[in-house]
Scaffold this active site. Structure first.
Site, PDB file in Angstrom:
ATOM      1  N   ILE A  27      -7.793   1.779 -15.149  1.00 44.09           N
ATOM      2  CA  ILE A  27      -7.855   2.137 -13.731  1.00 44.09           C
ATOM      3  C   ILE A  27      -6.716   1.552 -12.894  1.00 44.09           C
ATOM      4  CG2 ILE A  27     -10.344   2.537 -13.786  1.00 44.09           C
ATOM      5  CD1 ILE A  27     -10.573  -0.209 -12.295  1.00 44.09           C
TER       6      ILE A  27
ATOM      7  N   GLY B 109     -17.739  -5.450 -13.401  1.00 42.49           N
ATOM      8  CA  GLY B 109     -17.447  -6.009 -12.082  1.00 42.49           C
ATOM      9  C   GLY B 109     -17.535  -4.943 -11.003  1.00 42.49           C
TER      10      GLY B 109
ATOM     11  N   GLY C 231     -16.290  -3.513 -18.895  1.00 42.61           N
ATOM     12  CA  GLY C 231     -16.327  -4.316 -17.681  1.00 42.61           C
ATOM     13  C   GLY C 231     -17.565  -3.988 -16.874  1.00 42.61           C
TER      14      GLY C 231
ATOM     15  N   SER D 194       0.830  -1.211   0.000  1.00 40.37           N
ATOM     16  CA  SER D 194       0.000   0.000   0.000  1.00 40.37           C
ATOM     17  C   SER D 194       0.866   1.263   0.000  1.00 40.37           C
ATOM     18  CB  SER D 194      -0.905   0.011   1.235  1.00 40.37           C
ATOM     19  OG  SER D 194      -1.542   1.278   1.316  1.00 40.37           O
ATOM     20  N   LEU D 195       0.504   2.220  -0.858  1.00 37.76           N
ATOM     21  CA  LEU D 195       1.239   3.486  -0.933  1.00 37.76           C
ATOM     22  C   LEU D 195       0.564   4.562  -0.091  1.00 37.76           C
ATOM     23  CD1 LEU D 195       2.008   3.507  -4.773  1.00 37.76           C
ATOM     24  CD2 LEU D 195       3.539   2.868  -2.901  1.00 37.76           C
ATOM     25  N   SER D 196      -0.545   4.216   0.563  1.00 39.16           N
ATOM     26  CA  SER D 196      -1.292   5.223   1.339  1.00 39.16           C
ATOM     27  C   SER D 196      -0.450   5.855   2.447  1.00 39.16           C
ATOM     28  CB  SER D 196      -2.567   4.613   1.907  1.00 39.16           C
ATOM     29  OG  SER D 196      -3.470   4.377   0.846  1.00 39.16           O
TER      30      SER D 196
ATOM     31  N   ASP E 165     -13.901   6.479  -2.929  1.00 33.11           N
ATOM     32  CA  ASP E 165     -13.417   5.892  -4.196  1.00 33.11           C
ATOM     33  C   ASP E 165     -14.107   6.544  -5.396  1.00 33.11           C
ATOM     34  OD1 ASP E 165     -11.578   4.072  -3.133  1.00 33.11           O
ATOM     35  OD2 ASP E 165     -13.122   2.565  -2.808  1.00 33.11           O
TER      36      ASP E 165
ATOM     37  N   PRO F 282     -22.865 -10.478 -20.903  1.00 25.54           N
ATOM     38  CA  PRO F 282     -23.816  -9.384 -21.129  1.00 25.54           C
ATOM     39  C   PRO F 282     -24.817  -9.181 -19.992  1.00 25.54           C
ATOM     40  CG  PRO F 282     -24.089 -11.151 -22.766  1.00 25.54           C
ATOM     41  CD  PRO F 282     -22.915 -11.519 -21.916  1.00 25.54           C
TER      42      PRO F 282
ATOM     43  N   LYS G 217     -14.020  -3.934   2.293  1.00 28.23           N
ATOM     44  CA  LYS G 217     -14.825  -2.733   2.054  1.00 28.23           C
ATOM     45  C   LYS G 217     -16.325  -2.928   2.323  1.00 28.23           C
ATOM     46  CE  LYS G 217     -11.719  -0.529  -1.222  1.00 28.23           C
ATOM     47  NZ  LYS G 217     -11.621   0.300  -2.429  1.00 28.23           N
TER      48      LYS G 217
HETATM   49  P1  ATR Z   1     -13.248  -6.018 -10.058  1.00 27.26           P
HETATM   50  O1  ATR Z   1     -13.810  -5.843  -8.687  1.00 27.26           O
HETATM   51  O2  ATR Z   1     -11.745  -5.783 -10.131  1.00 27.26           O
HETATM   52  O3  ATR Z   1     -13.982  -5.257 -11.094  1.00 27.26           O
HETATM   53  P2  ATR Z   1     -14.601  -8.469 -10.809  1.00 27.26           P
HETATM   54  O4  ATR Z   1     -15.807  -8.016 -10.087  1.00 27.26           O
HETATM   55  O5  ATR Z   1     -14.145  -9.868 -10.672  1.00 27.26           O
HETATM   56  O6  ATR Z   1     -13.330  -7.596 -10.375  1.00 27.26           O
HETATM   57  O7  ATR Z   1     -14.764  -8.090 -12.366  1.00 27.26           O
HETATM   58  C1  ATR Z   1     -13.797  -8.361 -13.311  1.00 27.26           C
HETATM   59  C2  ATR Z   1     -14.210  -7.754 -14.653  1.00 27.26           C
HETATM   60  O8  ATR Z   1     -13.220  -8.083 -15.634  1.00 27.26           O
HETATM   61  C3  ATR Z   1     -15.527  -8.307 -15.184  1.00 27.26           C
HETATM   62  O9  ATR Z   1     -16.156  -7.315 -15.971  1.00 27.26           O
HETATM   63  C4  ATR Z   1     -15.033  -9.469 -16.072  1.00 27.26           C
HETATM   64  O10 ATR Z   1     -15.947  -9.834 -17.090  1.00 27.26           O
HETATM   65  P3  ATR Z   1     -17.118 -10.932 -16.794  1.00 27.26           P
HETATM   66  O11 ATR Z   1     -18.205 -10.208 -16.054  1.00 27.26           O
HETATM   67  O12 ATR Z   1     -17.524 -11.377 -18.142  1.00 27.26           O
HETATM   68  O13 ATR Z   1     -16.463 -12.013 -15.961  1.00 27.26           O
HETATM   69  C5  ATR Z   1     -13.822  -8.838 -16.698  1.00 27.26           C
HETATM   70  N1  ATR Z   1     -12.830  -9.805 -17.205  1.00 27.26           N
HETATM   71  C6  ATR Z   1     -11.903 -10.475 -16.492  1.00 27.26           C
HETATM   72  N2  ATR Z   1     -11.138 -11.257 -17.295  1.00 27.26           N
HETATM   73  C7  ATR Z   1     -11.602 -11.055 -18.567  1.00 27.26           C
HETATM   74  C8  ATR Z   1     -11.219 -11.546 -19.862  1.00 27.26           C
HETATM   75  N3  ATR Z   1     -10.217 -12.404 -20.026  1.00 27.26           N
HETATM   76  N4  ATR Z   1     -11.913 -11.101 -20.930  1.00 27.26           N
HETATM   77  C9  ATR Z   1     -12.934 -10.242 -20.789  1.00 27.26           C
HETATM   78  N5  ATR Z   1     -13.329  -9.728 -19.590  1.00 27.26           N
HETATM   79  C10 ATR Z   1     -12.674 -10.122 -18.493  1.00 27.26           C
END
Ligand code: ATR
Length: 275
Positions: free
Chosen positions: A215, A128, A126, A15-17, A102, A152, A66
């Site tokens: 990011i 996630g 993405g 951590s760099l905090s 954040d 999707p 978190k």
């Molecule tokens: P974070 O909290 O870092 O966002 P996460 O909730 O696990 O981690 O989400 C990872 C994201 O990276 C998701 O959008 C994932 O796509 P899926 O919802 O289809 O799983 C995406 N991701 C990870 N590896 C991938 C890959 N090889 N190709 C495309 N998308 C990827």
């Protein structure tokens, strides 16, 4: 009286905090310290009680705590409620207040490079946890979000959430479609870069001048940002997101302006080995 701060997480060694906040205390002439503590998930409740008992003024919370920390807190700010996650805690009148910087930190880093108005088109790659935080932070602004994700259903879920909160979002099939030519900003949030996997999309057709964001900041310039640069785009990595979440946490704790440039200098200097 010296104030005490910390960051808790697991892992926490890199951590760099502490570097960023300590540089801020020095610049502002504050008597304070900032430590990092590795806290295992099963010890989270005890750690929170310990920090409170020891009179820590505040602390940051990182992965994987978190969301898990919420039941141990007395109150949440609107930002923390909206995000469903806490990255900053403040001890006030013997009560623990959970907050989230954040989202606001991300917005502050983006605003250094892009005006968030006039229906600007922003594509998020993405769906996630990281994408959700960013999409929800952008929701109050006059911007049109396009969510693209390998799965999707997750993209549709996130777009729906944004719309339910009064924002504008649609979802596209994985790939850019027509959006690549229209977007004012692209934000890459998937973990592809972290895992050093090849990116399954090209930036062919992107508007020169488009702001392309990844990011993460290690690697400092991901292959995604490198290829954006060759297409005459502006690029932004995740270091300022880290900076501004820290700056906003500082301002929440001290109710005073943070010495942003001193914090930035310290953070950038600490990143020298990876730049
Ligand atoms: P974070 O909290 O870092 O966002 P996460 O909730 O696990 O981690 O989400 C990872 C994201 O990276 C998701 O959008 C994932 O796509 P899926 O919802 O289809 O799983 C995406 N991701 C990870 N590896 C991938 C890959 N090889 N190709 C495309 N998308 C990827």
């Amino acid at each position: 009286m010296e104030k005490h701060f910390a960051v808790i997480g697991d892992p926490i060694a890199h951590s760099l905090s502490p570097i960023m906040h300590q540089a801020g205390y020095k610049a502002a002439g504050y008597e304070a310290d900032y430590q990092k503590f590795e806290v295992k998930p099963e010890a989270l409740g005890e750690a929170v009680r310990g920090l409170k008992a020891l009179g820590f003024t505040g602390w940051n919370v990182t992965v994987p705590h978190k969301e898990a920390i919420i039941p141990y807190l007395d109150e949440l700010t609107v930002e923390a409620q909206r995000a469903g996650a806490v990255n900053t805690v403040k001890l006030m009148h013997n009560r623990l207040l959970g907050h989230n910087t954040d989202g606001s930190g991300f917005i502050r880093s983006l605003k250094d490079h892009l005006e968030l108005d006039k229906g600007k088109k922003i594509a998020i790659l993405g769906a996630g946890g990281a994408a959700k935080g960013i999409a929800m932070a952008l929701t109050p602004f006059n911007v049109q979000l396009m969510i693209l994700n390998r799965t999707p259903e997750r993209a549709a879920e996130l777009a729906q959430r944004v719309c339910e909160q009064g924002g504008q979002a649609t979802q596209e099939a994985w790939g850019w479609g027509e959006w690549i030519a229209q977007a004012d900003c692209l934000i890459q949030t998937t973990s592809i870069g972290l895992k050093n996997e090849p990116y399954p999309f090209s930036l062919e057709g992107i508007r020169p001048g488009c702001l392309v964001v990844d990011i993460i900041f290690n690697p400092w310039e991901t292959p995604f940002l490198k290829s954006a640069k060759t297409m005459d785009c502006q690029v932004l990595n995740g270091i300022d997101m880290l900076l501004y979440q820290g700056v906003n946490a500082w301002e929440f704790w001290f109710e005073d302006q943070a010495p942003v440039e001193a914090m930035r200098r310290a953070l950038y200097a600490a990143c020298k080995p990876i730049r």
